[in-house]
Each structure stands twice: as structure tokens, then as C-alpha cells.
Design an enzyme around this catalytic site. Structure first.
Site, PDB file in Angstrom:
ATOM      1  N   LYS A 174      -5.683 -12.635 -49.334  1.00 54.85           N
ATOM      2  CA  LYS A 174      -6.177 -11.481 -48.572  1.00 54.85           C
ATOM      3  C   LYS A 174      -6.336 -10.337 -49.549  1.00 54.85           C
ATOM      4  O   LYS A 174      -5.629 -10.270 -50.560  1.00 54.85           O
ATOM      5  CB  LYS A 174      -5.175 -11.087 -47.488  1.00 54.85           C
ATOM      6  CG  LYS A 174      -5.778 -10.282 -46.358  1.00 54.85           C
ATOM      7  CD  LYS A 174      -6.680 -11.166 -45.505  1.00 54.85           C
ATOM      8  CE  LYS A 174      -6.848 -10.723 -44.096  1.00 54.85           C
ATOM      9  NZ  LYS A 174      -7.230 -11.857 -43.239  1.00 54.85           N
TER      10      LYS A 174
HETATM   11  N1  GLU Z   1     -10.790 -12.664 -42.280  1.00 51.70           N
HETATM   12  C1  GLU Z   1     -10.859 -13.881 -41.528  1.00 51.70           C
HETATM   13  C2  GLU Z   1      -9.474 -14.386 -41.161  1.00 51.70           C
HETATM   14  O1  GLU Z   1      -8.533 -13.631 -41.129  1.00 51.70           O
HETATM   15  C3  GLU Z   1     -11.721 -14.944 -42.217  1.00 51.70           C
HETATM   16  C4  GLU Z   1     -11.274 -15.339 -43.582  1.00 51.70           C
HETATM   17  C5  GLU Z   1     -12.279 -16.229 -44.301  1.00 51.70           C
HETATM   18  O2  GLU Z   1     -13.282 -16.598 -43.717  1.00 51.70           O
HETATM   19  O3  GLU Z   1     -12.020 -16.534 -45.469  1.00 51.70           O
HETATM   20  O4  GLU Z   1      -9.281 -15.527 -40.817  1.00 51.70           O
END
Ligand code: GLU
Length: 412
Positions: free
Chosen positions: A105
């Protein structure tokens, strides 16, 4: 958003899973430690020539099962601890859905709504160039999250590609279609939330057709979930955004047209509610699809929904969770309910690697297949081990990462 709590909650959930799986203290050490953390200063020249400094992060929590994967969040309250917590959740989410990814993240502590488009572009590009050495299609693949969208992904892809000297579409997912994005990625998280809702209702013996839903949040997740749920025959009775909630609209498209034209939810015929009143509506399903910690020890007490489907990441605090469980409310946890986004991100990455674009049906069929498999595994685990769905989901994800650690062994 109480950021400390998201971190502590994520660690407590991991501890429970480690204990329930009977894993060792060595396993706890390897599983509870984020593997790579980068904190960067991101300078921005505002349009008025003033220079401001922002904090940026990228946390690669795990790369054991493949390149790390996860979104980039622009939010004024993001900090390192919350980013670690969210990267940890991505790790279990990717393992639960059996995607060949670890978890990551990133983000910038900024209120993106205060930036002009040009400022947003400069900030995104500078952040990308600061984290550039540790990202890439084989290393770590960012995606949109709260406060970012496909436009940010286009700038990230371009910044990376210009530095590489050739186009590298696979460095980020959630891109515009013309730059190698996937059909269905925009709506994927909401579509997955809707599939989870439908299946959870069926399991509780409630006919999805005509079932009522309240959705907290009308952004990328909440809006698309509302659209998909309405198409499945459910009745979306209330939605909210940061300014509060509304009830009494005709349908989601009426509300959306009004929102696009007026930038508020006060469509003709609607009545206003507070966000708390929305959480406490007498509906079949409540979908928190905003930020973390909206269902807390305080707000959970008045919840009357039979099922809570977590569209947001970490929307429920441990106290809130305990209250929902005591009330017999079925909670479909975030790492299952909102996994549609990263599942279709995986399809996007595969399409970019193969230079071969899928059609919409292929995306939909495979999303449904992968999500339903995880859904059924969680249900079976919860039943056979007599644990909550959240515990079952974490056990499945954590067990897969622990097994991968064991098989790879410890170097040197
Ligand atoms: N931000 C989204 C999540 O929390 C998608 C992450 C992604 O597609 O890599 O799952």
C-alpha cells in the site's frame, strides 16, 4: 479515522489467525513484519509558485507469493502505521483469492480536493519518481485507492515509462483502457461487493430481489456497488457521502445524474439523514464503503441490518465487530467483500504481460469464478472451525502465506 486503531486491529487479527491455525512463534515473526518500507518527502510547487512538502509512503508488506500489490491513497490523515495495516490486509486479500501477489500500500498525506489538476499531476509524478526504484511489473504494482483514480494511474505509468525509455503498462493497474487498462476494472470492487451481498443474502435465506440496502460512501466502491445491486433487483434505499446521507431517491441513476450536475446528493424528493442515521436504518444489508473505523463500539450498537458487507478496508473496529457478532449479524469481511478490485487488477496485469486484451465477458466470468471460490472457502472454514467469517478469511489468507514461507525456506 483513528489510524493507530487500523494498525492495532490488523495486528490483532493476524495474532488471532496465527493462534487459530496453531502456527509457531517463528511464523508470527515472519508474518507480522513488513518487509520493505519507504518514506519519502514529496515537494510540490503550487500553481501560485509556493513550495509545499508532503509525506509519501510505500509499504511492501510481503513479496513471498509474488510481486507486492496494492493501491495508492491520497488522504490528509494517512500515516505510516495505517499504510502498514492496509498493506498487511492486501497480503491476506491476495492470498485468500489465490492471486500470485504479495501485499503493498502507498499514499501521500494530502487532501487531493485542494489540488488543481496540474498540481495533482505534479505531485503524482514526483511521488512516482521517488518510489520508482522499488516498483515495477515484477516488483510492486500500485493501483487506485481512496483519493486516486485512473488519471493518477496514467501519470504514474507515464512517469515510470519515460524513465525506462519504453512503455511499461504493467507497472500499475486501474489505468484508462487505451493505456492497457482492463474492461471492468472501474466497477470491479463494487461488482465484487454486489456479488458478496447477493451470496450472503442467499446463505441467510433472504431473497436478494427486493432486499433493502444502505450504502455509506458514494465513491468508486459505493457507486458501482449500488449500480450492480440495483441490476440484481435489490433496493438501494440510502447512500451517503462526506456531507451526510440521503433517503427517498427514485433509483441510483436518478441520484447519480443529480450528483454529476450539482455535486451534491440532494436530488428532488430526497430527505437528509446523518451518517449515523444511515448506519442505523432498518435494512437487510449495510455496506460501509467509505473509510476505516466507521462501525465502532459506539455506532455498532444501533445497527439493525442482518448482514454487513465491508466495501471499505478496515471499516469495523474490534469493539464494533464484537457487537455485530453478538447481535448475530453476518459480517462479510473486507478482504473478501472488496477483493473484486484486486482480482480484476490481476487480470489487467496478465493482459499487459501478454499484450492481449480480454473482452468484458471474460473479465466478468473470471471475477465471478475467483470470488465465488474464495466465498465458498470462507463459508466452509467458518462452519467447520466455528469461527466468524472474518476469522475464517484471515485463516485462509494467512495459512497460504505461511505455507509459502515454509516452502521457500529461510535464506541463507
Ligand atoms: N485499492 C484496492 C484495494 O484495497 C485495489 C488494489 C489493487 O487493485 O491493487 O483492494
Amino acid at each position: 479515522m483513528t489510524t493507530e486503531s487500523a494498525f492495532e486491529t490488523a495486528r490483532a487479527q493476524l495474532r488471532t489467525a496465527v493462534d487459530q491455525l496453531g502456527l509457531s512463534e517463528n511464523d508470527w515473526q515472519t508474518l507480522s513484519t513488513p518487509r520493505r518500507i519507504l518514506e519519502v518527502a514529496v515537494p510540490l510547487r503550487r500553481d501560485n509558485d509556493k513550495v509545499e512538502m508532503y509525506k509519501g509512503y510505500r509499504v511492501q508488506y510481503s513479496t513471498t507469493r509474488g510481486p507486492s500489490k496494492g493501491g495508492v491513497r491520497f488522504h490528509p490523515q494517512i500515516d505510516l502505521e495505517e499504510t502498514i495495516a492496509l498493506a498487511m490486509l492486501m497480503t491476506w486479500k491476495c492470498a485468500l483469492t489465490n492471486l500470485p501477489f504479495g501485499g503493498a500500500k502507498g499514499g501521500i498525506a494530502v487532501d487531493a480536493s485542494t489540488l488543481s489538476v496540474r498540481e495533482n499531476e505534479r505531485l503524482t509524478r514526483r511521488y512516482t519518481s521517488e518510489i520508482l526504484p522499488i516498483i515495477g511489473p515484477e516488483r510492486d504494482i500500485p493501483a487506485p485507492d481512496v483519493g486516486t483514480d485512473e488519471r493518477n494511474m496514467a501519470w504514474m505509468m507515464d512517469t515510470y515509462s519515460v524513465n525506462a525509455g519504453f512503455s511499461v503498462p504493467g507497472v500499475v493497474t486501474g489505468k484508462p483502457i487505451v493505456l492497457g487498462g482492463s474492461l471492468g476494472r472501474n466497477s470491479a470492487t463494487g461488482d465484487g461487493v454486489a456479488i458478496s451481498t447477493r451470496e450472503a443474502l442467499r446463505m441467510r435465506g433472504i431473497n436478494p430481489v427486493g432486499a433493502t440496502v444502505a450504502i455509506q460512501g458514494f465513491g468508486k466502491v459505493g457507486y458501482w456497488a449500488a449500480v450492480a445491486l440495483e441490476n440484481m433487483g435489490l433496493k438501494v434505499v440510502a447512500v451517503s457521502d462526506v456531507n451526510g446521507a440521503v433517503i427517498g431517491f427514485e433509483n441510483v441513476s436518478q441520484l447519480w445524474s443529480h450528483f454529476l450536475a450539482h455535486k451534491n446528493l440532494n436530488a428532488p424528493g430526497t430527505d437528509r439523514l446523518s451518517n449515523l442515521e444511515l448506519l442505523h436504518l432498518d435494512v437487510d444489508v449495510l455496506i460501509p464503503a467509505a473509510l476505516s473505523d466507521s462501525i465502532t463500539g459506539l455506532s455498532a450498537v444501533g445497527i439493525k441490518a442482518k448482514i454487513v458487507v465491508e466495501g471499505a478496508n478496515a471499516p469495523t473496529s474490534p469493539e464494533g465487530d464484537a457487537i455485530l457478532n453478538d447481535k448475530g449479524i453476518l459480517v462479510v469481511p473486507d478482504i473478501l467483500a472488496n477483493s473484486g478490485g484486486v482480482i480484476v487488477s490481476y487480470f489487467e496485469w496478465v493482459q499487459d504481460k501478454q499484450n492481449y486484451a480480454w473482452d468484458g465477458d471474460e473479465v466478468r466470468t473470471n471475477l465471478n469464478r475467483i470470488l465465488m471460490k474464495a466465498f465458498n472457502e470462507v463459508e466452509e472454514m467458518a462452519t467447520s472451525r466455528k469461527v466468524t467469517w472474518r476469522e475464517a478469511a484471515h485463516m485462509l489468507g494467512v495459512a497460504r502465506v505461511a505455507e509459502a514461507h515454509k516452502l521457500r525456506g529461510l535464506y541463507p
